[in-house]
Design a protein around this motif. Structure first.
Motif, PDB file in Angstrom:
ATOM      1  N   ILE A  33       0.865  -1.181   0.000  1.00 32.63           N
ATOM      2  CA  ILE A  33       0.000   0.000   0.000  1.00 32.63           C
ATOM      3  C   ILE A  33       0.897   1.225   0.000  1.00 32.63           C
ATOM      4  CG2 ILE A  33      -1.803   1.205   1.265  1.00 32.63           C
ATOM      5  CD1 ILE A  33      -2.570  -1.525   2.453  1.00 32.63           C
ATOM      6  N   SER A  34       0.538   2.221  -0.787  1.00 34.28           N
ATOM      7  CA  SER A  34       1.407   3.386  -0.946  1.00 34.28           C
ATOM      8  C   SER A  34       1.548   4.162   0.358  1.00 34.28           C
ATOM      9  CB  SER A  34       0.864   4.300  -2.046  1.00 34.28           C
ATOM     10  OG  SER A  34      -0.371   4.836  -1.642  1.00 34.28           O
ATOM     11  N   ASN A  35       2.714   4.751   0.540  1.00 35.02           N
ATOM     12  CA  ASN A  35       2.981   5.527   1.750  1.00 35.02           C
ATOM     13  C   ASN A  35       2.067   6.741   1.899  1.00 35.02           C
ATOM     14  OD1 ASN A  35       4.853   3.891   2.903  1.00 35.02           O
ATOM     15  ND2 ASN A  35       6.618   4.920   1.991  1.00 35.02           N
ATOM     16  N   PRO A  36       1.738   7.487   0.831  1.00 31.63           N
ATOM     17  CA  PRO A  36       0.810   8.615   1.016  1.00 31.63           C
ATOM     18  C   PRO A  36      -0.558   8.183   1.543  1.00 31.63           C
ATOM     19  CG  PRO A  36       1.934   8.830  -1.087  1.00 31.63           C
ATOM     20  CD  PRO A  36       2.318   7.496  -0.518  1.00 31.63           C
ATOM     21  N   THR A  37      -0.982   6.966   1.177  1.00 31.49           N
ATOM     22  CA  THR A  37      -2.269   6.476   1.676  1.00 31.49           C
ATOM     23  C   THR A  37      -2.203   6.236   3.171  1.00 31.49           C
ATOM     24  OG1 THR A  37      -2.619   5.381  -0.437  1.00 31.49           O
ATOM     25  CG2 THR A  37      -3.998   4.663   1.386  1.00 31.49           C
ATOM     26  N   LEU A  71       5.824  -6.733   5.116  1.00 30.40           N
ATOM     27  CA  LEU A  71       5.056  -5.507   5.355  1.00 30.40           C
ATOM     28  C   LEU A  71       6.005  -4.344   5.602  1.00 30.40           C
ATOM     29  CD1 LEU A  71       2.280  -6.723   7.815  1.00 30.40           C
ATOM     30  CD2 LEU A  71       2.001  -6.140   5.427  1.00 30.40           C
ATOM     31  N   THR A  72       5.646  -3.179   5.097  1.00 29.56           N
ATOM     32  CA  THR A  72       6.450  -1.997   5.383  1.00 29.56           C
ATOM     33  C   THR A  72       6.145  -1.510   6.800  1.00 29.56           C
ATOM     34  OG1 THR A  72       4.790  -0.455   4.594  1.00 29.56           O
ATOM     35  CG2 THR A  72       6.333  -1.332   2.947  1.00 29.56           C
ATOM     36  N   LEU A  73       7.007  -0.677   7.318  1.00 31.40           N
ATOM     37  CA  LEU A  73       6.798  -0.140   8.663  1.00 31.40           C
ATOM     38  C   LEU A  73       5.508   0.665   8.731  1.00 31.40           C
ATOM     39  CD1 LEU A  73       7.925   0.157  11.499  1.00 31.40           C
ATOM     40  CD2 LEU A  73       9.128   2.208  10.732  1.00 31.40           C
ATOM     41  N   GLN A  74       5.209   1.427   7.682  1.00 27.91           N
ATOM     42  CA  GLN A  74       3.971   2.219   7.633  1.00 27.91           C
ATOM     43  C   GLN A  74       2.749   1.307   7.689  1.00 27.91           C
ATOM     44  OE1 GLN A  74       3.366   5.234   7.952  1.00 27.91           O
ATOM     45  NE2 GLN A  74       4.934   6.532   7.060  1.00 27.91           N
ATOM     46  N   GLU A  75       2.799   0.180   6.977  1.00 28.09           N
ATOM     47  CA  GLU A  75       1.677  -0.754   6.980  1.00 28.09           C
ATOM     48  C   GLU A  75       1.480  -1.374   8.360  1.00 28.09           C
ATOM     49  OE1 GLU A  75       1.663  -2.383   2.384  1.00 28.09           O
ATOM     50  OE2 GLU A  75       3.022  -3.288   3.845  1.00 28.09           O
ATOM     51  N   LYS A  76       2.571  -1.719   9.020  1.00 24.57           N
ATOM     52  CA  LYS A  76       2.469  -2.294  10.369  1.00 24.57           C
ATOM     53  C   LYS A  76       1.874  -1.283  11.346  1.00 24.57           C
ATOM     54  CE  LYS A  76       6.384  -5.411   9.788  1.00 24.57           C
ATOM     55  NZ  LYS A  76       7.769  -5.690  10.180  1.00 24.57           N
ATOM     56  N   LYS A  77       2.339  -0.047  11.265  1.00 26.51           N
ATOM     57  CA  LYS A  77       1.812   0.996  12.148  1.00 26.51           C
ATOM     58  C   LYS A  77       0.328   1.257  11.877  1.00 26.51           C
ATOM     59  CE  LYS A  77       6.020   3.646  13.056  1.00 26.51           C
ATOM     60  NZ  LYS A  77       6.687   4.936  12.834  1.00 26.51           N
ATOM     61  N   ALA A  78      -0.035   1.308  10.596  1.00 22.17           N
ATOM     62  CA  ALA A  78      -1.430   1.561  10.234  1.00 22.17           C
ATOM     63  C   ALA A  78      -2.323   0.413  10.696  1.00 22.17           C
ATOM     64  CB  ALA A  78      -1.557   1.756   8.729  1.00 22.17           C
TER      65      ALA A  78
END
Length: 171
Positions: A33-37, A71-78
């Protein structure tokens, strides 16, 4: 015996098919999933339309079905925030809510006290049975009737007040 051996014979065939299906599901990978999202999801989540929230959650859910190391860090946090964050029923109370609750409680107690005082002001006098003399006469009557002979007024060595609970009668 026959049933056990039959079960053992059938099990590898069933498990072989099931593990093949599971392997196909595991091979499926969702795109990142894109980081801006996902940027500032903590601040944007409450304001997002429910349809967009659902789409984002479904995309994250599909992404989490694959290997979590990918998973990216942003995805885990989200994903963590959406699952356990301070939104909806876990949201922090608005500022000043405690004072508002205290004020309404104080108003309720004050109104109740006002009703109590108003009722007491306009109430009639106490009944004739609410004086010391009447209650002492009730004690004598109960003793004459041998009421409560085991532990009450009529028992041997009773030292309580009996039915007396009021002040003497005012003239």
């Amino acid at each position: 015996m026959f049933r056990t051996s039959l079960t053992r014979a059938v099990r590898p065939a069933v498990l072989g098919r099931a593990s093949g299906i599971a392997a196909q599901v595991q091979r499926r990978q969702a795109h990142a999933i894109s980081n801006p999202t996902l940027a500032n999801i903590e601040k944007r989540w409450e304001g997002m339309p429910p349809q967009e929230q659902a789409e984002l959650w479904m995309a994250l859910r599909d992404r989490m079905k694959a290997n979590w190391a990918e998973l990216t860090l942003q995805e885990k946090k989200a994903a963590y925030y959406i699952a356990f964050g301070a939104h909806g029923p876990r949201a922090l109370p608005p500022p000043g809510e405690g004072w508002k609750v205290a004020a309404y409680t104080a108003i309720g107690v004050g109104v109740s006290f006002a009703f109590f005082v108003a009722i007491r002001m306009f109430a009639g006098p106490a009944p004739g049975t609410m004086n010391k003399e009447y209650q002492e006469a009730t004690n004598e009557y109960l003793k004459a009737q041998n009421s409560e002979p085991i532990s009450g007024l009529s028992s041997e060595g009773y030292v309580g007040k009996g039915m007396v609970q009021s002040a003497p009668k005012k003239n």
